[in-house]
Design an enzyme around this catalytic site. Structure first.
Site, mmCIF file in Angstrom:
data_model
loop_
_atom_site.group_PDB
_atom_site.id
_atom_site.type_symbol
_atom_site.label_atom_id
_atom_site.label_comp_id
_atom_site.label_asym_id
_atom_site.label_seq_id
_atom_site.Cartn_x
_atom_site.Cartn_y
_atom_site.Cartn_z
ATOM 1 N N PHE A 24 0.858 -1.185 0.000
ATOM 2 C CA PHE A 24 0.000 0.000 0.000
ATOM 3 C C PHE A 24 0.897 1.239 0.000
ATOM 4 C CE2 PHE A 24 -2.304 3.299 2.429
ATOM 5 C CZ PHE A 24 -3.392 3.451 1.585
ATOM 6 N N GLY A 32 3.814 12.705 5.241
ATOM 7 C CA GLY A 32 3.812 11.571 6.168
ATOM 8 C C GLY A 32 2.529 11.631 6.981
ATOM 9 N N LEU A 52 1.131 5.198 0.103
ATOM 10 C CA LEU A 52 0.563 6.516 0.361
ATOM 11 C C LEU A 52 1.675 7.539 0.620
ATOM 12 C CD1 LEU A 52 -1.872 8.383 1.207
ATOM 13 C CD2 LEU A 52 -1.566 7.496 3.527
ATOM 14 N N THR A 53 2.587 7.188 1.546
ATOM 15 C CA THR A 53 3.569 8.143 2.063
ATOM 16 C C THR A 53 4.529 8.671 0.987
ATOM 17 O OG1 THR A 53 3.465 6.988 4.175
ATOM 18 C CG2 THR A 53 5.376 8.412 3.833
ATOM 19 N N GLU A 110 1.416 3.715 10.285
ATOM 20 C CA GLU A 110 -0.062 3.695 10.207
ATOM 21 C C GLU A 110 -0.682 4.734 11.140
ATOM 22 O OE1 GLU A 110 -2.326 0.268 9.644
ATOM 23 O OE2 GLU A 110 -0.804 -0.694 8.407
ATOM 24 N N ARG A 149 -5.516 -0.961 11.461
ATOM 25 C CA ARG A 149 -4.814 -0.622 12.730
ATOM 26 C C ARG A 149 -4.893 -1.717 13.789
ATOM 27 N NH1 ARG A 149 -6.212 5.327 11.669
ATOM 28 N NH2 ARG A 149 -4.295 5.866 10.610
HETATM 29 C C1 LIG Z 1 9.416 0.968 8.420
HETATM 30 C C2 LIG Z 1 8.323 1.812 7.838
HETATM 31 C C3 LIG Z 1 7.361 1.206 7.023
HETATM 32 C C4 LIG Z 1 6.348 1.992 6.443
HETATM 33 N N1 LIG Z 1 5.456 1.397 5.588
HETATM 34 C C5 LIG Z 1 4.590 2.201 4.886
HETATM 35 C C6 LIG Z 1 3.767 1.642 3.852
HETATM 36 O O1 LIG Z 1 3.769 0.441 3.601
HETATM 37 N N2 LIG Z 1 2.971 2.493 3.147
HETATM 38 C C7 LIG Z 1 2.925 3.833 3.387
HETATM 39 O O2 LIG Z 1 2.190 4.543 2.704
HETATM 40 N N3 LIG Z 1 3.686 4.379 4.384
HETATM 41 C C8 LIG Z 1 4.511 3.593 5.129
HETATM 42 N N4 LIG Z 1 5.301 4.138 6.112
HETATM 43 C C9 LIG Z 1 5.181 5.571 6.423
HETATM 44 C C10 LIG Z 1 4.591 5.822 7.809
HETATM 45 O O3 LIG Z 1 3.223 5.571 7.833
HETATM 46 C C11 LIG Z 1 4.973 7.260 8.197
HETATM 47 O O4 LIG Z 1 6.378 7.223 8.471
HETATM 48 C C12 LIG Z 1 4.218 7.768 9.408
HETATM 49 O O5 LIG Z 1 2.871 7.988 9.082
HETATM 50 C C13 LIG Z 1 4.793 9.079 9.968
HETATM 51 O O6 LIG Z 1 5.076 9.978 8.957
HETATM 52 P P1 LIG Z 1 6.536 10.666 8.873
HETATM 53 O O7 LIG Z 1 7.523 9.559 8.965
HETATM 54 O O8 LIG Z 1 6.574 11.503 7.674
HETATM 55 O O9 LIG Z 1 6.654 11.525 10.174
HETATM 56 P P2 LIG Z 1 6.204 13.065 10.315
HETATM 57 O O10 LIG Z 1 4.815 13.215 9.814
HETATM 58 O O11 LIG Z 1 7.253 13.930 9.721
HETATM 59 O O12 LIG Z 1 6.210 13.221 11.884
HETATM 60 C C14 LIG Z 1 7.368 13.543 12.639
HETATM 61 C C15 LIG Z 1 6.950 13.696 14.091
HETATM 62 O O13 LIG Z 1 6.006 14.776 14.218
HETATM 63 C C16 LIG Z 1 4.826 14.298 14.856
HETATM 64 N N5 LIG Z 1 3.670 14.946 14.250
HETATM 65 C C17 LIG Z 1 3.437 15.247 12.947
HETATM 66 N N6 LIG Z 1 2.264 15.847 12.784
HETATM 67 C C18 LIG Z 1 1.690 15.910 14.003
HETATM 68 C C19 LIG Z 1 0.465 16.412 14.502
HETATM 69 N N7 LIG Z 1 -0.461 16.964 13.708
HETATM 70 N N8 LIG Z 1 0.230 16.318 15.848
HETATM 71 C C20 LIG Z 1 1.138 15.757 16.676
HETATM 72 N N9 LIG Z 1 2.318 15.264 16.251
HETATM 73 C C21 LIG Z 1 2.592 15.332 14.949
HETATM 74 C C22 LIG Z 1 4.803 12.792 14.570
HETATM 75 O O14 LIG Z 1 4.029 12.086 15.536
HETATM 76 C C23 LIG Z 1 6.270 12.447 14.658
HETATM 77 O O15 LIG Z 1 6.643 12.274 16.003
HETATM 78 C C24 LIG Z 1 6.289 3.378 6.727
HETATM 79 C C25 LIG Z 1 7.243 3.958 7.573
HETATM 80 C C26 LIG Z 1 8.252 3.201 8.109
HETATM 81 C C27 LIG Z 1 9.276 3.881 8.972
#
Ligand SMILES: Cc1cc2nc3c(=O)[nH]c(=O)nc-3n(C[C@H](O)[C@H](O)[C@H](O)COP(=O)(O)OP(=O)(O)OC[C@H]3O[C@@H](n4cnc5c(N)ncnc54)[C@H](O)[C@@H]3O)c2cc1C
Length: 391
Positions: A128, A136, A130-131, A369, A248
């Protein structure tokens, strides 16, 4: 009654069989290889084949598409058992369910007939996507586009951190069909691995779940047929929210399995480690830690199963409950695996024992997620709305 499980949770006979089969595969096939898979960051192909041969990919697919007709709880039971031994393997399996959810929920009959039997047989892993690097937590900020052209849709953009990226055969990709409308202009597409214009970028080197693959997906004028649109144009973001609600509890199950594995390892070690002429399990401080770990694991399991059952009941709204299960179980997994390392002392810090891996593996369950902060925001927002409705 299984060791380490105090309640039967009224599982059906099929669910009990599924759970014990998943446990057997985990112990016989994954356990001997888990350290090596983690060390070499190797995708567990052989184990995926074992899971396919044991019909594990059929667990979450309806019978009319060659599945076993199970639902969210069935998937959770398998994920939990795999994760008790190796969370990297568990997430490779679970991500393949996530990659198929849009198709299952919103696909046309023709799309389902084309793809679901192969997914059920484990012949096609899914992912899947999305990111992106700039989207993120703020998933609505995606930039990948899907432009409508005469022959279909032309996809351009780069997805980041995609589990099963490069190893999956089929990808659910969220892209903008209407850039002006932002998240409301997002749509979901099925993209096959060998489609021209679709390639794979960087493979991530990770802290934990290292048996799973996490890659960039690169789309350069990638033409997909119009029939690969899932649902309608503009539904992509709403679908994504619903799919994540549904998946989830699976992260909850991954966390429960991890925590269960760490608890069992900690009990075994505390019984055999002698200090001051006695096993350390005779120390009240160690007993209290183990008791708290066990209480939390059971509470996380109860919440996860309850929410999974709610999903399977056909309920329409379970956003907050699914978020609660994921947040609670992942926080439990982080705490329990950290405490397990503590109980092992210096040995726990070494790769000779499994608990340091479990602690590394646990961290991601608090991040992906929907990070636990973002999900707490969502739960709090609903509480505020409910209060406002009462006023
Ligand atoms: C090993 C791994 C596998 C993954 N697999 C997939 C996949 O299969 N498909 C897919 O689409 N994605 C995938 N992801 C992406 C994952 O869902 C995102 O990394 C996650 O949603 C967080 O986004 P970010 O890493 O950009 O962090 P950011 O959004 O940059 O967040 C950084 C920090 O800020 C905080 N933060 C951000 N916004 C807010 C807010 N509004 N309120 C409070 N705190 C906030 C976050 O909690 C975090 O602590 C994967 C990620 C990893 C690391």
């Amino acid at each position: 009654m299984e060791r380490g499980v105090i309640l039967e949770y009224f599982l059906s006979e099929q669910q009990k069989t599924l759970k014990s089969l998943a446990r057997r595969i985990a112990e016989e096939r994954i356990l001997p290889r888990r350290a090596e898979l983690d060390e070499r960051e190797e995708f567990p192909w052989e184990i995926m084949k074992d899971l396919a041969n044991a019909d594990m990919f059929r667990a979450f697919i309806p019978e009319e598409y060659e599945g076993l007709g199970g639902g969210c709880l069935d998937l959770c039971l398998v994920v939990e058992e795999l994760s008790r031994v190796c969370s990297g393997v568990a997430v490779s399996y679970a991500a393949s369910a996530l990659g198929g959810f849009a198709l299952l929920e919103y696909g046309t009959e023709a799309q389902k007939r084309q793809y679901l039997p192969d997914i059920a047989a484990g012949k096609k892993l899914t992912a899947f996507a999305l990111t992106e690097s700039t989207a993120g937590s703020d998933a609505g900020a995606i930039k990948t586009t899907a432009e409508r052209v005469k022959e279909g849709y032309l996809i351009n953009g780069t997805k980041q951190f995609i589990t099963n990226g490069g190893d999956a055969e089929l990808y659910t990709v969220i892209a903008l069909t209407d850039k002006e409308r932002g998240a409301r202009g997002a749509s979901a597409f099925l993209v096959e691995k060998d489609t021209p214009g679709f390639s794979f970028g960087k493979k991530e080197k990770k802290m934990g779940i290292r048996a799973s693959s996490t890659r960039e997906l690169v789309f350069r004028n990638c033409l997909v047929p119009a029939k690969n649109l899932i649902g309608k144009e503009g539904m992509g973001f709403i679908m994504t929210l619903r799919i994540l609600d549904r998946s989830r509890p699976g992260i909850g199950a991954q966390a429960v399995g991890l925590a269960q594995g760490a608890l069992e390892a900690a009990v075994d070690y505390a019984r055999q480690r002698i200090q001051f002429e006695h096993p350390i399990i005779s120390l009240p401080v160690v007993q209290n830690m183990l008791a708290d770990m066990a209480i939390n694991v059971e509470a996380a399991r109860a919440l996860t199963y309850a929410v999974a059952r709610t999903v399977d009941s056909g309920a329409k709204h379970f956003t907050e409950e699914a978020a609660m299960a994921k947040v609670f179980a992942s926080d439990v997994a982080m705490k329990v695996t950290t405490d397990a390392v503590q109980i092992f002392g210096g040995a726990g810090y070494m790769r000779d024992y499994p608990v340091e891996k479990m602690m590394r593996d646990a961290k991601i369950t608090q991040i992906y997620e929907g990070s636990n902060q973002v999900l707490r925001n969502a739960i709090a927002l609903e509480l505020r709305k409910r209060k406002a409705r009462r006023e």
